[in-house]
Write an enzyme that holds these catalytic residues in place. Structure first.
Site, PDB file in Angstrom:
ATOM      1  N   ASN B 205      -1.183 -10.014  82.727  1.00 38.28           N
ATOM      2  CA  ASN B 205      -2.412 -11.122  82.523  1.00 38.28           C
ATOM      3  C   ASN B 205      -2.545 -11.974  81.283  1.00 38.28           C
ATOM      4  O   ASN B 205      -3.967 -12.987  82.402  1.00 38.28           O
ATOM      5  CB  ASN B 205      -2.533 -11.891  83.964  1.00 38.28           C
ATOM      6  CG  ASN B 205      -3.858 -11.030  84.281  1.00 38.28           C
ATOM      7  OD1 ASN B 205      -4.238 -10.124  83.398  1.00 38.28           O
ATOM      8  ND2 ASN B 205      -4.017 -10.788  85.548  1.00 38.28           N
ATOM      9  N   ASN B 332     -14.987  -8.026  87.152  1.00 39.89           N
ATOM     10  CA  ASN B 332     -14.195  -6.820  88.232  1.00 39.89           C
ATOM     11  C   ASN B 332     -15.389  -5.847  87.524  1.00 39.89           C
ATOM     12  O   ASN B 332     -15.133  -5.303  86.608  1.00 39.89           O
ATOM     13  CB  ASN B 332     -13.348  -5.882  87.598  1.00 39.89           C
ATOM     14  CG  ASN B 332     -11.606  -6.284  87.764  1.00 39.89           C
ATOM     15  OD1 ASN B 332     -11.720  -7.348  88.734  1.00 39.89           O
ATOM     16  ND2 ASN B 332     -10.713  -5.752  86.765  1.00 39.89           N
ATOM     17  N   GLY B 381      -6.186 -21.162  84.790  1.00 39.30           N
ATOM     18  CA  GLY B 381      -5.574 -21.307  85.809  1.00 39.30           C
ATOM     19  C   GLY B 381      -4.133 -20.373  85.914  1.00 39.30           C
ATOM     20  O   GLY B 381      -4.694 -18.759  85.193  1.00 39.30           O
ATOM     21  N   MET B 383      -1.326 -20.840  83.195  1.00 42.16           N
ATOM     22  CA  MET B 383      -0.571 -20.939  82.439  1.00 42.16           C
ATOM     23  C   MET B 383      -0.415 -22.265  82.116  1.00 42.16           C
ATOM     24  O   MET B 383      -0.517 -23.215  80.937  1.00 42.16           O
ATOM     25  CB  MET B 383       0.857 -20.163  81.945  1.00 42.16           C
ATOM     26  CG  MET B 383       0.750 -19.487  80.545  1.00 42.16           C
ATOM     27  SD  MET B 383       1.145 -18.086  80.031  1.00 42.16           S
ATOM     28  CE  MET B 383       3.067 -17.967  81.758  1.00 42.16           C
ATOM     29  N   SER B 387      -7.519 -24.893  84.010  1.00 41.38           N
ATOM     30  CA  SER B 387      -8.273 -24.256  84.674  1.00 41.38           C
ATOM     31  C   SER B 387     -10.254 -24.900  85.068  1.00 41.38           C
ATOM     32  O   SER B 387      -9.830 -25.887  84.611  1.00 41.38           O
ATOM     33  CB  SER B 387      -8.958 -23.124  83.058  1.00 41.38           C
ATOM     34  OG  SER B 387      -7.982 -22.827  82.940  1.00 41.38           O
ATOM     35  N   HIS B 406     -12.021 -16.578  90.846  1.00 36.92           N
ATOM     36  CA  HIS B 406     -11.665 -15.639  89.836  1.00 36.92           C
ATOM     37  C   HIS B 406     -10.935 -16.429  89.160  1.00 36.92           C
ATOM     38  O   HIS B 406     -10.559 -15.691  88.049  1.00 36.92           O
ATOM     39  CB  HIS B 406     -12.471 -14.341  89.442  1.00 36.92           C
ATOM     40  CG  HIS B 406     -10.699 -13.308  89.422  1.00 36.92           C
ATOM     41  ND1 HIS B 406      -9.969 -13.943  90.756  1.00 36.92           N
ATOM     42  CD2 HIS B 406      -9.723 -12.854  89.086  1.00 36.92           C
ATOM     43  CE1 HIS B 406      -8.337 -12.906  90.558  1.00 36.92           C
ATOM     44  NE2 HIS B 406      -8.473 -12.177  89.729  1.00 36.92           N
TER      45      HIS B 406
END
Lengths: 144, 483
Positions: B205, B332, B381, B383, B387, B406
C-alpha cells in the site's frame, strides 16, 4: 517443486483464505516435512515469483526451533530472506526432519526472473499446527 | 466473534467493550466510529484483536480503536495501547513489521493550471527517480558504518549527506531522530536487508502521490503549512523497508521465550512482549528505534528524489517548482511519552499501530510553527479518493493518548479485491477520472483498488466529531506512483 497432496481428495495442499489487510494461507499436509514444502510453494505462489531453470548453487539449510509453529515461521522467513537479499528461490530437492522441531533441506538456489508482490513478514498470528483426519493443518498470516 | 450487543454506546462516535466482556481483559476497549463504521469493524476480527490486545500487562486506561480499524495480526490496524513504565510491556506485534511506516507531506507554490500540461511527465519522472516495487534496491548503497549512522541519527544523516534541507528536520516527528537507538541490538540479517534499500518506496500500500489542495477548512493552519487551494502537494507513504521487517521478525521470535520467562499469558503468540524494564524489552526498544530512524531517513531521501523529479520536469516551465516539507509523521511506532492518566502525569509507552500521533497545541516536541495550533495529522486516502490534512487537539490528549486515525482502512480482502477488478482495468478507470497511475505490478494495483477501502471522508468526520482532530485541508489525487 511439486506440492505434496494428502490422501483425502479435495483437500488442497494450500490455498489463500480471506484476510482484510494481509494474506492468509491455509496449508494441509500429511506430515511436517510436507507442511514445510507446501507452505514454501504456497508462499512463492502468493508472491507470483517466477524463475527459470538456471541454477546459482546447491546448498543445504538447517532450521532449529522450539516448537513446530516456530519452525514453520522460521523456515518461511529463511526463504524470504534469501529471496530479498540474494534474489533467489530455494527450490527444495530434499527435506528431512532431524528431530521434532528441526529440519534440514537440500535446495537449489534459482535466480528470480520476476516477482509481482511482496511479503514483509511471516506472522505468528493465530498460528497453530492442528491434527486433522489426514495429517496436519495450519493457517499462516503474512504481513504484506 | 464480538456482537453489537456486547458493545456499549457512549456517544454517536464512541463505543466501549467493557472489561467484563472477557475475563482476561485488563482494560476496556474504546472504539471511535459511527454506526456504519462500527458495523464494518464487526465484519472482521479487528475488535477481537483489540480485546486480545487488552490483555497485555501494564496497560493503562483503555485500548483505543480508530474508525479506520481493520483486521491485522496480533493488534488490529488502527489500534492504540499505552503501557506504564517501568514494568508495563512493549510488544513488537503492537507496532508492526513496518516500523515507522508513515506519511510525509510536501507543499508547493505550483498552481494546478500551470502544472496540468506536465502531469504525465511528472508521473514518469517520479517513477524513474523514486525506486519502487518488490525487492528494489536504491541509489544509495550504505556501508555498515553508514547504516549504523542512519540508525543513530535518522534524517540528520540525510542532511549531512545532501539529501535534506535544514528546514526539513524540525518539520519531522521527533526531528527525524528518535533518541536511544543502539545498532548493536540489530541483527546482521536486518543490516544486510537495510544496506541497499534506503530511498526506496517498496510495494503493497506504499505510494507517492501528487495531489491538488482542493479545499481549505482551517485557513490559519493551512497558511502555517504552506498549503494553498488549487496548488500542488506531494505525499510519500512508506516505512523502514526490509530493515524494519527483519527487526520486528527477529524480536517476535526472541520474545517468544521472554513471555515464558516472565510468566505472561497471551491469547495470541503475535502479541509477544517483554517488560520495558527487562533486558529483552530494552533491546527491542533500542532496535525498534534504529528502524524508526531508518524510516525517517528513507522518506527524506525519497523527498530529495521527488524534488529532483519536479525540477527536471518543471524548471523553466513554471515560476516555481520547489517542494516544501509540511510534516512527516509515523503511524506504526512505540513511543515513550508523558500522559495524564487518572489525574496523574505518568510515563507510558504508546503503541500506535496504524494510528497517527495527534498532539494538541502547546505540547513539547512540536515545531515552532505548529506549537500554538497542534501538529499536522496526515490521513491518506485510497488512490482514487481524497486525502486529509488535520490538526491534533487538546482533546486527543485526554481521549486517545494524543492519537488519531491514519487512513481510510481496508474493508475488502486482497483476495476479493483482485477478483473484483483487473489491475489494467483499474488503471484505465482511474485515468478516466484524471488520476495518472504508474505501477510496477498490475495484480498489486488491483489489490489496492479504492473500493477495497472504507470511505475516508466518513473516517475523518468521526475523528473530527469526537474532537480528536480538526480539518485543515482536503487533497485530491492527480498522480499515483505504486510499487
Amino acid at each position: 517443486m511439486i506440492p505434496y497432496y494428502t490422501e483425502n481428495v479435495g483437500e488442497l495442499p494450500f490455498f489463500e483464505v480471506e484476510h482484510t489487510a494481509d494474506w492468509a494461507l491455509r496449508i494441509n499436509a500429511p506430515n511436517m516435512e510436507s507442511m514445510l514444502l507446501n507452505a514454501a510453494i504456497g508462499m512463492y505462489q502468493l508472491m507470483e515469483v517466477k524463475t527459470g531453470n538456471q541454477k546459482e548453487n546447491d546448498q543445504s539449510i538447517e532450521i532449529k526451533a522450539h516448537d513446530r509453529e516456530e519452525l514453520l515461521v522460521s523456515w518461511l522467513e529463511e526463504l524470504l530472506f534469501n529471496l530479498e537479499t540474494r534474489e533467489v528461490v530455494l527450490d527444495i530437492n530434499d527435506i528431512e526432519m532431524i528431530n521434532e522441531y528441526s529440519v534440514k533441506a537440500q535446495v537449489i538456489a534459482r535466480p528470480v526472473k520476476s516477482m509481482e508482490k511482496q511479503i514483509k513478514a511471516v506472522t505468528y498470528h493465530g498460528l497453530q499446527i492442528e491434527q486433522t483426519e489426514n495429517g496436519i493443518r495450519a493457517t499462516v498470516v503474512f504481513d504484506v | 466473534m464480538i456482537r453489537k450487543q456486547d458493545i456499549k454506546r457512549i456517544s454517536d462516535v464512541k463505543w466501549e467493550i467493557p472489561k467484563s466482556y472477557r475475563d482476561d481483559m485488563r482494560v476496556p476497549v474504546q472504539i471511535f466510529a459511527d454506526e456504519r463504521l462500527l458495523e464494518a469493524a464487526l465484519g472482521d476480527k479487528s475488535l477481537t484483536q483489540a480485546v486480545n490486545a487488552s490483555t497485555l500487562p501494564g496497560l493503562v486506561s483503555h485500548i483505543i480503536v480508530m474508525p479506520d480499524v481493520h483486521q491485522g495480526y496480533g493488534f488490529p490496524i488502527g489500534g492504540v495501547a499505552a503501557t506504564k513504565l517501568p514494568d508495563g510491556v512493549i510488544s513488537p506485534g503492537g507496532i508492526g513489521y513496518d516500523i515507522n511506516c508513515g506519511v510525509r507531506l510536501l507543499s508547493s507554490l505550483i498552481p494546478l493550471d500551470a502544472a496540468e500540461p506536465f502531469l504525465d511527465d511528472l508521473a514518469t519522472s517520479l517513477y524513474a527517480n523514486c525506486p519502487s516495487g518488490v525487492g528494489v534496491k536504491g541509489s544509495v548503497r550504505l556501508s555498515l558504518k553508514q547504516l549504523e549512522a542512519v540508525c543513530r541519527i535518522g534524517s540528520e544523516w540525510a542532511l549531512k549527506n545532501g539529501y535534506a534541507r535544514a528546514e526539513d528536520l524540525p518539520s519531522t516527528e521527533e526531528g527525524g531522530k528518535v533518541p536511544g537507538a543502539d545498532p548493536s541490538a540489530v541483527s546482521e540479517r536486518a543490516m544486510a536487508r537495510g544496506r541497499p534499500q534506503l530511498g526506496t518506496l517498496g510495494a503493497g500500500n506504499h505510494f507517492i502521490e501528487i495531489d491538488v489542495v482542493e479545499e481549505i477548512y482551517h485557513p490559519e493552519g493551512a497558511r502555517a503549512m504552506g498549503l494553498l487551494e488549487g496548488h500542488l502537494a506531494l505525499q510519500i507513504h512508506c516505512g523502514s523497508r526490509g530493515f524494519g521487517h527483519q527487526v520486528c521478525s527477529d524480536y517476535v521470535r526472541e520474545l517468544q521465550g521472554a513471555v515464558r520467562r516472565y510468566g505472561i499469558q497471551l491469547p495470541d503468540r503475535e502479541l509477544v512482549c517483554a517488560p520495558l524494564s527487562s533486558p529483552e524489552g530494552k533491546r527491542y526498544l533500542a532496535a525498534m528505534t534504529c528502524a524508526a530512524n531508518y524510516a525517517f531517513a528513507n522518506r527524506q531521501v525519497l523527498a530529495h528524489h521527488a524534488r529532483r523529479a519536479f525540477e527536471q520536469v518543471l524548471a523553466g516551465k513554471t515560476r516555481d517548482f520547489d517542494l516544501h516539507q509540511v510534516y512527516d509523521i509515523a503511524h506504526n511506532m512505540g513511543k515513550i511519552e508523558e500522559h495524564v492518566v487518572d489525574g496523574q502525569k505518568i510515563k507510558v509507552c504508546v503503541h500506535r499501530k496504524g494510528a497517527t500521533r495527534a498532539f494538541g497545541p502547546g505540547f513539547p516536541g512540536l515545531p515552532e510553527k505548529y506549537r500554538a495550533m497542534g501538529q499536522p495529522v496526515l490521513v491518506p486516502g485510497s488512490m482514487g479518493t481524497a486525502s486529509w490534512v488535520l490538526l491534533g487537539t487538546e482533546e486527543s490528549m485526554t481521549q486517545s493518548f494524543g492519537s488519531s486515525c491514519h487512513g481510510a482502512g481496508r474493508v475488502m480482502s486482497r483476495k476479493r479485491a483482485k477478483k473484483s477488478i483487473r489491475g489494467d482495468a483499474l488503471r484505465s478507470k482511474l485515468q478516466a477520472q484524471g488520476i495518472r497511475i504508474r505501477a510496477r505490478s498490475m495484480p498489486g494495483l488491483a489489490e489496492e483498488a479504492p473500493h477495497a477501502y472504507k470511505d475516508v471522508d466518513a473516517v475523518v468526520d468521526v475523528v473530527v466529531k469526537a474532537g480528536i482532530a480538526k480539518k485543515v485541508a482536503k487533497l485530491r489525487p492527480l498522480v499515483v506512483i505504486k510499487g
